[in-house]
Design an enzyme around this catalytic site. Structure first.
Site, mmCIF file in Angstrom:
data_model
loop_
_atom_site.group_PDB
_atom_site.id
_atom_site.type_symbol
_atom_site.label_atom_id
_atom_site.label_comp_id
_atom_site.label_asym_id
_atom_site.label_seq_id
_atom_site.Cartn_x
_atom_site.Cartn_y
_atom_site.Cartn_z
ATOM 1 N N HIS A 1 1.113 -1.419 -0.099
ATOM 2 C CA HIS A 1 0.254 -0.156 -0.255
ATOM 3 C C HIS A 1 1.193 1.322 -0.261
ATOM 4 O O HIS A 1 1.813 1.185 0.710
ATOM 5 C CB HIS A 1 -0.975 -0.233 1.406
ATOM 6 C CG HIS A 1 -1.540 1.145 1.466
ATOM 7 N ND1 HIS A 1 -1.934 2.326 2.107
ATOM 8 C CD2 HIS A 1 -2.826 1.395 0.415
ATOM 9 C CE1 HIS A 1 -3.216 2.474 2.042
ATOM 10 N NE2 HIS A 1 -3.585 2.165 0.662
ATOM 11 N N LYS B 1 -18.725 6.514 -15.251
ATOM 12 C CA LYS B 1 -17.810 8.050 -15.906
ATOM 13 C C LYS B 1 -16.603 7.691 -14.825
ATOM 14 O O LYS B 1 -15.401 7.003 -14.874
ATOM 15 C CB LYS B 1 -18.381 9.463 -15.384
ATOM 16 C CG LYS B 1 -18.771 9.656 -16.852
ATOM 17 C CD LYS B 1 -18.833 10.880 -16.540
ATOM 18 C CE LYS B 1 -20.063 11.407 -17.582
ATOM 19 N NZ LYS B 1 -20.818 12.987 -17.146
ATOM 20 N N GLN C 1 -6.764 23.301 -1.610
ATOM 21 C CA GLN C 1 -6.730 24.708 -0.937
ATOM 22 C C GLN C 1 -7.485 24.283 0.689
ATOM 23 O O GLN C 1 -6.347 24.189 1.339
ATOM 24 C CB GLN C 1 -8.146 25.777 -1.494
ATOM 25 C CG GLN C 1 -7.435 26.780 -0.977
ATOM 26 C CD GLN C 1 -8.117 27.961 -0.966
ATOM 27 O OE1 GLN C 1 -8.882 27.579 -1.562
ATOM 28 N NE2 GLN C 1 -8.196 28.977 -0.689
HETATM 29 P P1 NAI Z 1 -11.707 13.636 -0.530
HETATM 30 O O1 NAI Z 1 -12.925 12.942 -0.884
HETATM 31 O O2 NAI Z 1 -11.280 14.179 0.612
HETATM 32 O O3 NAI Z 1 -10.904 14.711 -1.802
HETATM 33 C C1 NAI Z 1 -10.983 14.096 -3.066
HETATM 34 C C2 NAI Z 1 -10.537 15.933 -3.663
HETATM 35 O O4 NAI Z 1 -11.543 16.517 -3.202
HETATM 36 C C3 NAI Z 1 -9.141 16.022 -3.814
HETATM 37 O O5 NAI Z 1 -8.637 16.006 -4.285
HETATM 38 C C4 NAI Z 1 -9.631 17.287 -2.976
HETATM 39 O O6 NAI Z 1 -8.759 18.447 -2.575
HETATM 40 C C5 NAI Z 1 -11.448 18.219 -3.322
HETATM 41 N N1 NAI Z 1 -11.796 19.148 -2.573
HETATM 42 C C6 NAI Z 1 -12.666 18.286 -1.934
HETATM 43 N N2 NAI Z 1 -13.839 18.934 -1.217
HETATM 44 C C7 NAI Z 1 -13.597 20.491 -1.623
HETATM 45 C C8 NAI Z 1 -13.996 21.593 -1.570
HETATM 46 N N3 NAI Z 1 -14.722 22.085 -0.680
HETATM 47 N N4 NAI Z 1 -13.531 21.756 -2.145
HETATM 48 C C9 NAI Z 1 -12.222 21.666 -3.418
HETATM 49 N N5 NAI Z 1 -11.958 20.682 -3.578
HETATM 50 C C10 NAI Z 1 -12.481 19.980 -2.582
HETATM 51 O O7 NAI Z 1 -9.958 12.455 -1.089
HETATM 52 P P2 NAI Z 1 -10.794 10.074 -0.824
HETATM 53 O O8 NAI Z 1 -11.369 10.407 -2.866
HETATM 54 O O9 NAI Z 1 -11.441 10.175 0.220
HETATM 55 O O10 NAI Z 1 -9.264 10.018 -1.047
HETATM 56 C C11 NAI Z 1 -7.970 10.443 0.381
HETATM 57 C C12 NAI Z 1 -7.196 9.680 0.165
HETATM 58 O O11 NAI Z 1 -6.969 8.355 -0.330
HETATM 59 C C13 NAI Z 1 -6.139 10.102 -1.149
HETATM 60 O O12 NAI Z 1 -5.105 11.217 -0.499
HETATM 61 C C14 NAI Z 1 -5.523 8.870 -1.778
HETATM 62 O O13 NAI Z 1 -4.860 9.374 -2.859
HETATM 63 C C15 NAI Z 1 -5.952 7.571 -0.604
HETATM 64 N N6 NAI Z 1 -6.261 6.968 -1.362
HETATM 65 C C16 NAI Z 1 -4.875 5.696 -1.664
HETATM 66 C C17 NAI Z 1 -5.204 4.720 -2.652
HETATM 67 C C18 NAI Z 1 -4.246 3.232 -1.670
HETATM 68 O O14 NAI Z 1 -4.789 2.457 -2.698
HETATM 69 N N7 NAI Z 1 -3.241 4.086 -1.613
HETATM 70 C C19 NAI Z 1 -6.948 3.805 -2.681
HETATM 71 C C20 NAI Z 1 -7.885 4.767 -2.396
HETATM 72 C C21 NAI Z 1 -7.255 6.474 -1.343
#
Ligand code: NAI
Length: 349
Positions: free
Chosen positions: A116, A224, A307
């Site tokens: 991971h 998508k 941000q």
């Molecule tokens: P999240 O839902 O917290 O955010 C997703 C995106 O939406 C980000 O780019 C964030 O900047 C943007 N965003 C959220 N609210 C916003 C707002 N109000 N205005 C503007 N932009 C906004 O992230 P998620 O999908 O839960 O992922 C969390 C982490 O999990 C990530 O770091 C991802 O890389 C990691 N991850 C890692 C995995 C692995 O196997 N290595 C597998 C799945 C996720």
């Protein structure tokens, strides 16, 4: 419990080292984890240490990996992680990709056979800090149903992108391609709460609101998101000669087995495409312009992507990082679990 970034990193590093990781690797893993916690991505921070430590102690993470790196063309390379910590391999591979893109304008590095890798924002930020564009994507456990399907095939397959503006602020996208992470289902289970009917499906393919009936997560934006998962799996799995689709290993299935996951790191050097200063200035302008967009009803402000995480990171520099007591108590203890996660996970085959 509130800890400074340095204190939290040190506790995690010590625990991972105690579990068996060499000190240098423990340091890098802890740095990736504390980056996530500082940015409010707690699903990929300190809460993972219990699981990582158990896997390390059981041999499912190679504690002395024989990393190898080979340039396969002027702009391409393969970094083989020998099933050591994915965070370490992904970081070192990004260093190689950055050096290559500075010379050639672009680099595409396949990171093969890793565990991971955590929050991808860490790796794309490495490139952004060097005035480059970083893109990363990786495989994860098969737990998402393809659009129209009633069983899992792809994983939560995240995609990240980052670049910086003239003033140093980083424009960042980092997202899982499922509507919600598995951690959110676990959270609802622990609270005996229901979940929205858009997050997941049951074994018959119907929307699940009972978190105990969840059989698969649902991709973002229906067909998508499903198509994006396909792209991530081809680029970070099939392209690297690795298991793909539902043949990808499950995180909690057998903590002694190698994960064999793949990640693709892409670095683009803007200076090879346009005037670098103009590019950086336009990124700054774009962030400012987004912040000036009139908010829709129910919103106070339009944030540029990344941000809110940046604001949380600044806040944690000032006031520390909030860690739940249970995790803190584990980190300061001598405990390395042997049977808390092994064969316990959902979707484990
Ligand atoms: P999240 O839902 O917290 O955010 C997703 C995106 O939406 C980000 O780019 C964030 O900047 C943007 N965003 C959220 N609210 C916003 C707002 N109000 N205005 C503007 N932009 C906004 O992230 P998620 O999908 O839960 O992922 C969390 C982490 O999990 C990530 O770091 C991802 O890389 C990691 N991850 C890692 C995995 C692995 O196997 N290595 C597998 C799945 C996720």
């Amino acid at each position: 419990m509130r800890l400074s970034r340095a204190e939290l990193k040190e506790l995690m590093k010590k625990k991972l080292h105690r579990a068996g990781l060499e000190e240098e690797h423990a340091d890098i893993v802890a740095d990736v984890l504390v980056h996530a916690d500082a940015r409010g991505i707690h699903s990929h921070g300190a809460m993972r240490v219990e699981y990582y430590a158990e896997r390390i102690s059981k041999g499912g993470t190679n504690t002395h990996p024989n990393f190898s790196y080979k340039e396969t063309g002027p702009c391409s390379g393969i970094f083989d992680g020998d099933n050591g910590s994915g965070h370490v391999a992904a970081k070192l591979a990004m260093d190689k990709g950055i050096a290559m893109a500075k010379k050639t304008g672009i680099s595409i590095i396949g990171v093969r056979r890793v565990g991971h890798t955590g929050a991808l924002s860490y790796f794309v930020q490495q490139a952004a800090r060097e005035n480059l564009i970083g893109i990363a994507m990786c495989q994860s456990d098969p737990m998402a149903a393809p659009y129209g399907g009633a069983e899992s095939y792809y994983g939560t397959h995240p995609i990240a992108f980052a670049t910086r503006g003239q003033d140093g602020r980083i424009l960042m996208m980092d997202l899982a391609t499922t509507i919600q992470a598995w951690g959110k289902i676990l959270d609802a289970r622990s609270r005996h709460a229901t979940i929205p009917d858009t997050w997941a499906i049951d074994a018959d393919g119907n929307s699940a609101t009972d978190p105990f009936k969840v059989a698969s997560l649902v991709p973002i934006a229906g067909p998508k998101g499903y198509a994006l998962q396909m792209m991530v799996d081809v680029l970070s799995g099939v392209l690297l000669g690795l298991p793909y689709g539902n043949k990808v290993t499950s995180m909690y299935h057998d903590l002694r087995e190698d994960r064999n996951l793949g990640q693709l790191n892409i670095v683009i050097n803007p200076a090879y495409f346009t005037d670098l200063n103009q590019f950086l200035q336009n990124i700054t302008n774009m962030m400012d312009e987004l912040n000036k967009i009139k908010p829709a009803p129910g919103f106070t402000k339009v944030y540029y992507p990344g941000q809110r995480s940046l604001l949380r990171e600044e806040e944690s520099e000032r006031n520390g990082i909030e860690i739940v007591d249970e995790i803190y108590n584990y980190l300061v203890s001598d405990v390395i679990h042997r049977n808390l996660y092994d064969h316990k996970g959902a979707f484990a085959k």
